[in-house]
Design an enzyme around this catalytic site. Structure first.
Site, PDB file in Angstrom:
ATOM      1  N   LYS A  59     -24.211   2.133  30.219  1.00 28.75           N
ATOM      2  CA  LYS A  59     -23.962   1.587  31.552  1.00 28.75           C
ATOM      3  C   LYS A  59     -24.117   0.063  31.593  1.00 28.75           C
ATOM      4  CE  LYS A  59     -23.199   2.981  35.812  1.00 28.75           C
ATOM      5  NZ  LYS A  59     -22.237   4.063  36.103  1.00 28.75           N
ATOM      6  N   CYS A  94     -34.438   8.935   9.260  1.00 30.32           N
ATOM      7  CA  CYS A  94     -35.095  10.232   9.469  1.00 30.32           C
ATOM      8  C   CYS A  94     -34.327  11.353   8.753  1.00 30.32           C
ATOM      9  CB  CYS A  94     -35.268  10.498  10.966  1.00 30.32           C
ATOM     10  SG  CYS A  94     -36.448  11.818  11.267  1.00 30.32           S
ATOM     11  N   TYR A  95     -33.685  12.269   9.487  1.00 35.26           N
ATOM     12  CA  TYR A  95     -32.885  13.299   8.812  1.00 35.26           C
ATOM     13  C   TYR A  95     -31.851  12.632   7.901  1.00 35.26           C
ATOM     14  CZ  TYR A  95     -29.520  17.099   8.125  1.00 35.26           C
ATOM     15  OH  TYR A  95     -28.684  18.028   7.577  1.00 35.26           O
ATOM     16  N   HIS A 115     -38.108   5.745  12.817  1.00 37.95           N
ATOM     17  CA  HIS A 115     -36.969   5.404  13.695  1.00 37.95           C
ATOM     18  C   HIS A 115     -36.988   3.921  14.074  1.00 37.95           C
ATOM     19  CE1 HIS A 115     -35.385   9.452  14.447  1.00 37.95           C
ATOM     20  NE2 HIS A 115     -36.621   9.828  14.213  1.00 37.95           N
ATOM     21  N   GLU A 117     -34.780   2.357  15.567  1.00 40.46           N
ATOM     22  CA  GLU A 117     -34.019   2.116  16.801  1.00 40.46           C
ATOM     23  C   GLU A 117     -34.859   2.223  18.067  1.00 40.46           C
ATOM     24  OE1 GLU A 117     -33.963   4.710  14.885  1.00 40.46           O
ATOM     25  OE2 GLU A 117     -33.450   6.580  15.905  1.00 40.46           O
ATOM     26  N   ASP A 120     -17.726   2.441  36.483  1.00 36.15           N
ATOM     27  CA  ASP A 120     -17.038   2.853  35.257  1.00 36.15           C
ATOM     28  C   ASP A 120     -15.516   2.904  35.434  1.00 36.15           C
ATOM     29  OD1 ASP A 120     -19.637   3.163  34.547  1.00 36.15           O
ATOM     30  OD2 ASP A 120     -19.631   5.349  34.662  1.00 36.15           O
ATOM     31  N   GLY A 156     -31.813  13.941  13.040  1.00 33.73           N
ATOM     32  CA  GLY A 156     -31.284  15.222  13.512  1.00 33.73           C
ATOM     33  C   GLY A 156     -32.374  16.275  13.403  1.00 33.73           C
TER      34      GLY A 156
END
Ligand code: XMP
Length: 514
Positions: A370, A82-83, A170, A172, A228, A55
């Protein structure tokens, strides 16, 4: 059986959406929740693990997002990123301050504790992605430093006894080379998840919980025929069958045969148990759009008319209990961030809740990306041509016809677009292009056909490559393909005597022409 779940607590970082997705790539279901979620709600969900995201704030600012410290005592494994790492440290009595040197980008990681559960199988000196200006300057009692970098003394820390872990980098993002291994170590190793979740389980679980939630209630869905809303509709039809009514508004601005394709799948002769209403509103739209040339005005009319038509149909059904929307995760983020300058007013079905008398909105895909929605669609048996469709704007061909929209122009652009798409598909380029379509310029020019002078429209061919649709580059197309498409269009489509290739990138142009 209760589904294993990891909860990602969102503290506002820019990569948050990726975390849940990477966990799901470990075959463990993950959902994102705001940091304002009550502790009791989290406890109730009984997650196998919790991840605090990054964040933009500083934990020592009183206005920064925090969480009840008791979360660390739930005996549920936590990974702070991180944050989130700094927050975990702060909550547990460690120290966080502005780093003398901010780290940004690829950074070499020195693993100090290679036996740490998070670093099992990770190469010493692996590269991670850093992006921080604060750092943990003192770890809380009971924690040990498990990795550092040149400028960051606590790049990772852990308290294995309490299953609390934190990384300043990070894991990710793909720039962290072995980030997926670390996340896998956390969810499978530390949290003890079985890693058996598949998209099929999501589908099954959703059907089960939708059935439970809806009971014998009445459900309404605005079906556009896009990926969707189609996937959402099928999921609901599998859950509650004929309690679901889908309203499909054919606004006459769809691609060639698209309306009939949607009806073939969802209509009475289709594959699913549901009530399907197709509203043929083509003429109504053409009348409303007559004489209108300004793009924003066209978009507004198309959007508003959609709502009016839908409202009329909904009224006939009376009160419904639930309204289904095909919202997916990127839409959630977009609406949460608040838009900056309006470049184009996007028309989705966002205006619907005001016009339908209903109890609650159901958004069964709001946690998915998606490509995950596409996977779910295939699981549900939707045909791959529908599931893998390229994006198509809500206002349809209305924004691919420059100037006034008329029935004649719609026909021209539909035919030209069908030829372009067919030829692209024959080359296999449809698998790699971001988006491609034909549009109708408002330009007429002189040509010669046989011995006669023509004065006809020019078609614009547009094909782009893009990863996020925020920026795009014109895609290089083989010249013989362009030739073939041009020849076919000028020969087969009445009213066209010229084809132009749009080679502009976005910015300064946009993908659609209006
Ligand atoms: P632009 O033209 O803004 O388009 O570069 C970016 C992407 O968004 C799609 N698009 C829309 N999608 N409603 C939608 O649902 C809209 O009003 C709309 N306008 C543009 C466009 O096709 C491209 O993929």
């Amino acid at each position: 059986m209760e589904q294993e779940k990891i909860i990602v607590l969102d503290f506002g970082g820019q990569y948050n959406q990726l975390i849940a997705r990477r966990v799901r790539e470990c075959n463990v279901y993950a959902e994102i929740y705001p940091y304002t979620t009550e502790l009791s709600v989290i406890r109730e969900m009984n997650p196998k693990g919790i991840i605090f995201t990054g964040g933009p704030n500083s934990v020592y600012d009183s206005a920064s997002p925090h969480f009840a410290r008791e979360i660390c005592d739930l005996q549920i494994p936590i990974l702070g990123i991180c944050y989130g790492a700094q927050l975990l440290s702060w909550m547990e009595g460690g120290e966080v301050e502005t780093a003398p040197v901010s780290e940004y980008g690829h950074t070499e990681l020195q693993v100090d504790e290679s036996s740490d559960a998070l670093f099992k199988g990770v190469t010493p000196g692996t590269v991670v992605w850093m992006s921080h200006t604060d750092y943990i300057s003192k770890v809380p009692e009971g924690f040990r430093i498990t990795a550092h970098t040149k400028d960051c003394p606590v790049a990772a820390m852990s308290c294995p006894e309490r299953r609390l872990y934190a990384v300043q980098f990070h894991p990710e993002v793909m720039h962290t080379r072995e980030g997926q291994t670390m996340l896998r170590n956390f969810v499978l190793g530390v949290c003890g998840c079985s890693g058996e979740w598949k998209m099929g389980s999501f589908v099954e679980q959703s059907i089960h919980s939708l059935r439970e939630k809806i009971g014998d209630g009445k459900v309404l869905c605005a079906l556009s025929g896009g990926v969707d809303s189609s996937v959402a509709a099928v999921l609901l039809s599998k859950a509650v069958g004929r309690q679901l009514t889908c309203v499909f508004v054919d606004h006459g601005l769809l691609r060639k045969k698209e309306g009939d394709e949607v009806e073939a799948i969802f209509g009475p002769n289709g594959h699913y148990e549901l009530n399907f209403i197709r509203v043929n509103a083509q003429q109504r739209y053409y009348q409303k759009l007559a004489g209108v040339t300004q793009p924003e005005q066209k978009r507004k009319i198309i959007g508003e008319e959609f709502i009016r038509v839908f409202e009329e149909e909904a009224k006939k059904l009376g009160t419904v209990d639930y309204l289904v929307q095909g919202t997916i995760y990127p839409d959630v983020i977009e609406s949460g961030l608040g838009k900056s300058a309006v470049i184009k007013s996007h028309h989705n079905v966002g205006g619907l809740p005001d016009v339908v008398d209903f109890r609650e909105i159901i958004e069964p895909l709001r946690m998915l990306f998606k490509d995950e929605v596409r996977k779910a669609g295939l699981e549900l048996g939707l045909p791959s041509y529908l599931v893998n469709r390229q994006p198509f704007p809500g206002p349809g061909l209305g924004v691919r016809i420059i100037g006034e929209v008329t029935e004649e122009k719609v026909k021209i652009v539909q035919e030209a677009d069908a030829i372009f798409r067919e030829e692209i598909q024959k080359t296999g380029l449809d698998q790699s292009l971001g988006q491609y379509f034909a549009a109708l310029s408002n330009m007429r020019s002189v040509g010669v056909m046989g011995d006669f002078r023509t004065y006809d429209y020019a078609i614009v061919l547009r094909a782009v490559n893009t990863s996020d649709f925020m920026t795009a580059e014109a895609a290089p197309l083989p010249w013989d393909l362009i030739n073939r498409v041009t020849n076919r269009i000028v020969n087969e489509v009445k009213g066209v005597n010229r084809c132009l290739l749009d080679t502009t990138s976005k910015p300064p142009s946009t993908i659609e022409l209006e």
